[in-house]
Enzyme design. Structure first.
Site, PDB file in Angstrom:
ATOM      1  N   SER A   1       0.822  -1.208   0.000  1.00  0.00           N
ATOM      2  CA  SER A   1       0.000   0.000   0.000  1.00  0.00           C
ATOM      3  C   SER A   1       0.856   1.257   0.000  1.00  0.00           C
ATOM      4  CB  SER A   1      -0.945  -0.009   1.186  1.00  0.00           C
ATOM      5  OG  SER A   1      -0.400  -0.691   2.260  1.00  0.00           O
TER       6      SER A   1
ATOM      7  N   HIS B   1      -1.852  -2.460  -6.641  1.00  0.00           N
ATOM      8  CA  HIS B   1      -2.462  -2.113  -5.362  1.00  0.00           C
ATOM      9  C   HIS B   1      -3.986  -2.191  -5.424  1.00  0.00           C
ATOM     10  CE1 HIS B   1      -3.299   1.122  -2.115  1.00  0.00           C
ATOM     11  NE2 HIS B   1      -3.256  -0.071  -1.578  1.00  0.00           N
TER      12      HIS B   1
ATOM     13  N   GLU C   1      -4.478   0.364  -8.446  1.00  0.00           N
ATOM     14  CA  GLU C   1      -3.359   1.219  -8.832  1.00  0.00           C
ATOM     15  C   GLU C   1      -2.256   0.323  -9.405  1.00  0.00           C
ATOM     16  OE1 GLU C   1      -3.254   5.142  -5.994  1.00  0.00           O
ATOM     17  OE2 GLU C   1      -2.681   3.280  -5.038  1.00  0.00           O
TER      18      GLU C   1
ATOM     19  N   ASN D   1      -3.482   6.313  -1.212  1.00  0.00           N
ATOM     20  CA  ASN D   1      -3.083   6.304   0.207  1.00  0.00           C
ATOM     21  C   ASN D   1      -2.323   7.562   0.614  1.00  0.00           C
ATOM     22  OD1 ASN D   1      -4.325   3.974   0.940  1.00  0.00           O
ATOM     23  ND2 ASN D   1      -2.543   2.663   0.627  1.00  0.00           N
TER      24      ASN D   1
HETATM   25  N1  3HC Z   1     -17.128  -9.079  -0.374  1.00  0.00           N
HETATM   26  C1  3HC Z   1     -18.039  -9.007  -1.366  1.00  0.00           C
HETATM   27  N2  3HC Z   1     -19.040  -8.112  -1.368  1.00  0.00           N
HETATM   28  C2  3HC Z   1     -19.131  -7.265  -0.341  1.00  0.00           C
HETATM   29  C3  3HC Z   1     -18.226  -7.282   0.731  1.00  0.00           C
HETATM   30  C4  3HC Z   1     -17.187  -8.241   0.685  1.00  0.00           C
HETATM   31  N3  3HC Z   1     -16.255  -8.326   1.652  1.00  0.00           N
HETATM   32  N4  3HC Z   1     -18.583  -6.306   1.614  1.00  0.00           N
HETATM   33  C5  3HC Z   1     -19.680  -5.704   1.100  1.00  0.00           C
HETATM   34  N5  3HC Z   1     -20.004  -6.288  -0.075  1.00  0.00           N
HETATM   35  C6  3HC Z   1     -21.087  -5.905  -0.982  1.00  0.00           C
HETATM   36  C7  3HC Z   1     -22.425  -6.259  -0.402  1.00  0.00           C
HETATM   37  O1  3HC Z   1     -22.788  -7.573  -0.746  1.00  0.00           O
HETATM   38  C8  3HC Z   1     -23.306  -5.231  -1.075  1.00  0.00           C
HETATM   39  O2  3HC Z   1     -23.602  -5.656  -2.390  1.00  0.00           O
HETATM   40  P1  3HC Z   1     -24.985  -5.210  -3.120  1.00  0.00           P
HETATM   41  O3  3HC Z   1     -25.015  -3.707  -3.099  1.00  0.00           O
HETATM   42  O4  3HC Z   1     -24.846  -5.783  -4.484  1.00  0.00           O
HETATM   43  O5  3HC Z   1     -26.067  -5.810  -2.292  1.00  0.00           O
HETATM   44  C9  3HC Z   1     -22.413  -3.989  -1.180  1.00  0.00           C
HETATM   45  O6  3HC Z   1     -21.078  -4.486  -1.114  1.00  0.00           O
HETATM   46  C10 3HC Z   1     -22.659  -3.016  -0.074  1.00  0.00           C
HETATM   47  O7  3HC Z   1     -22.442  -3.699   1.153  1.00  0.00           O
HETATM   48  P2  3HC Z   1     -23.339  -3.529   2.444  1.00  0.00           P
HETATM   49  O8  3HC Z   1     -24.739  -3.105   2.089  1.00  0.00           O
HETATM   50  O9  3HC Z   1     -23.177  -4.732   3.308  1.00  0.00           O
HETATM   51  O10 3HC Z   1     -22.630  -2.401   3.279  1.00  0.00           O
HETATM   52  P3  3HC Z   1     -22.412  -0.903   2.950  1.00  0.00           P
HETATM   53  O11 3HC Z   1     -23.403  -0.345   2.013  1.00  0.00           O
HETATM   54  O12 3HC Z   1     -22.273  -0.306   4.301  1.00  0.00           O
HETATM   55  O13 3HC Z   1     -21.013  -0.885   2.199  1.00  0.00           O
HETATM   56  C11 3HC Z   1     -18.672  -0.886   2.057  1.00  0.00           C
HETATM   57  C12 3HC Z   1     -19.874  -1.478   2.753  1.00  0.00           C
HETATM   58  C13 3HC Z   1     -18.683  -1.298   0.575  1.00  0.00           C
HETATM   59  C14 3HC Z   1     -17.447  -1.464   2.733  1.00  0.00           C
HETATM   60  C15 3HC Z   1     -18.756   0.689   2.159  1.00  0.00           C
HETATM   61  O14 3HC Z   1     -18.929   1.060   3.492  1.00  0.00           O
HETATM   62  C16 3HC Z   1     -17.513   1.371   1.632  1.00  0.00           C
HETATM   63  O15 3HC Z   1     -17.357   1.557   0.428  1.00  0.00           O
HETATM   64  N6  3HC Z   1     -16.630   1.801   2.547  1.00  0.00           N
HETATM   65  C17 3HC Z   1     -15.365   2.457   2.183  1.00  0.00           C
HETATM   66  C18 3HC Z   1     -14.368   1.392   1.791  1.00  0.00           C
HETATM   67  C19 3HC Z   1     -13.063   1.996   1.394  1.00  0.00           C
HETATM   68  O16 3HC Z   1     -12.820   3.198   1.398  1.00  0.00           O
HETATM   69  N7  3HC Z   1     -12.115   1.110   1.037  1.00  0.00           N
HETATM   70  C20 3HC Z   1     -10.773   1.532   0.691  1.00  0.00           C
HETATM   71  C21 3HC Z   1      -9.907   1.428   1.921  1.00  0.00           C
HETATM   72  S1  3HC Z   1      -8.265   1.932   1.593  1.00  0.00           S
HETATM   73  C22 3HC Z   1      -7.527   0.572   0.965  1.00  0.00           C
HETATM   74  O17 3HC Z   1      -8.086  -0.491   0.865  1.00  0.00           O
HETATM   75  C23 3HC Z   1      -6.097   0.737   0.573  1.00  0.00           C
HETATM   76  C24 3HC Z   1      -5.192  -0.009   1.523  1.00  0.00           C
HETATM   77  O18 3HC Z   1      -3.897   0.044   0.999  1.00  0.00           O
HETATM   78  C25 3HC Z   1      -5.182   0.589   2.909  1.00  0.00           C
END
Ligand code: 3HC
Length: 289
Positions: A117, A138, A150, A188
């Site tokens: 990351s 990434h 990325e 990031n």
């Molecule tokens: N696997 C597969 N599908 C998933 C899942 C998983 N682990 N988690 C959620 N989903 C799907 C659900 O099935 C749902 O699908 P649908 O809309 O087709 O029914 C959809 O995603 C939305 O999920 P939920 O309704 O359960 O929950 P939310 O609407 O609260 O969304 C979230 C959850 C998608 C995690 C949302 O809160 C989000 O986008 N959060 C921000 C995530 C983010 O910023 N990620 C980047 C982090 S930084 C990074 O990763 C970089 C690293 O280097 C640090």
């Protein structure tokens, strides 16, 4: 690509294995112990079952994708892979050891990619057998949901490696942002200072956890507030990335928030440890401050 090796069966390695298998490729999944890779495969099986129950996958598609994921005890079978993706913990010495070992089995034209990351690709490439075939790839968490990858070529990465890696990301149905090899790349570099600043805001008593997150969720229309997101990513991972930004640039604007360091020292690492800025022991997460 037909066969992809994935090293590291945690949150990211599992998500990567899932999307690669869903895209029709065979996955060789490894971790320090094959039991961890098998456990990750079980978790991916549950994700497939959920997708079937929501009619997003047919049972046959889910079974076929599940069968394409093969837990392996060591790297030897990855000699058949056209791409090996390292998705281990965000520690440079751990990753370097993996590149050295996996490098011994890497096929003559295969690509070695790191899901780091933030750690510089050019620097880590020196532990791979051929820096021309080494690249940053990434993914974002949760990998099956997030649409971005990325792609980060290092100084020595060959053009052919970049185009083959981009073709792989395309085959997963992800959007690509190609970045220069600078600390934190693009996303990031922007996200982690925001999370770190949110922890400073909390530490200084400007607002409580619920209000900091509510402010960003509603005021910025982010799906999660920065402290919720920090718990989701893992506070240890967040701290590791902030440290890379700080140490590689020497710029004091990236100094880690003391409270973030304290939480990590306490073992309060977020969702994965059951407690971070929120307590996850009940049905709903409860802010701890
Ligand atoms: N696997 C597969 N599908 C998933 C899942 C998983 N682990 N988690 C959620 N989903 C799907 C659900 O099935 C749902 O699908 P649908 O809309 O087709 O029914 C959809 O995603 C939305 O999920 P939920 O309704 O359960 O929950 P939310 O609407 O609260 O969304 C979230 C959850 C998608 C995690 C949302 O809160 C989000 O986008 N959060 C921000 C995530 C983010 O910023 N990620 C980047 C982090 S930084 C990074 O990763 C970089 C690293 O280097 C640090």
């Amino acid at each position: 690509m037909q066969t992809v090796g994935v090293i590291g069966a945690g949150q990211m390695g599992s998500g990567i294995s899932q999307v690669v298998a869903q895209a029709g490729m065979k996955v060789l999944l490894s971790d320090v112990d094959i039991a961890l890779a098998e456990k990750a495969k079980d978790g991916i099986g549950k994700a497939f079952a959920k997708l079937v129950s929501r009619e997003k996958l047919t049972p046959d598609e889910a079974d076929a994708a599940f069968a394409r994921i093969v837990p392996v005890a060591d790297y030897a079978p990855m000699a058949d892979a056209q791409l090996i993706i390292e998705a281990a913990t965000e520690r440079e010495e751990v990753k370097r050891r993996i590149f050295e070992s996996a490098g011994k089995v890497l096929a003559a034209t295969a690509i070695l990619a790191s899901n780091t990351s933030s750690i510089p690709i050019t620097r880590m490439a020196t532990s791979s057998p051929d820096p021309a075939r080494f690249i940053g790839l990434h993914f974002f968490n949760p990998v099956p949901v997030m649409g971005l990858i990325e792609v980060i070529p290092g100084l020595a990465t060959a053009k052919d490696t970049v185009s083959r890696t981009r073709a792989f990301a395309d085959a997963l149905g992800k959007q690509i942002v190609q970045t220069e090899d600078e600390p934190g790349f693009v996303v990031n570099r922007i996200l982690l200072p925001m999370i770190n600043e949110a922890v400073f805001v909390l530490g200084q008593g400007t607002a409580n956890i619920a209000d900091i997150d509510k402010g960003c969720r509603i005021g910025l229309n982010h799906p999660m507030g920065p402290l919720e997101l920090a718990d989701f990513v893992g506070l240890d991972t967040c701290l590791d990335i902030v440290k890379v930004l700080y140490n590689t640039t020497g710029d004091s604007k990236y100094r880690p928030a003391p409270l973030l360091m304290k939480y990590v020292e306490a073992g309060w690492l977020g969702r994965k440890s059951g407690r971070g800025f929120y307590d996850y022991s009940g049905d709903v997460p409860v802010p701890t401050r």
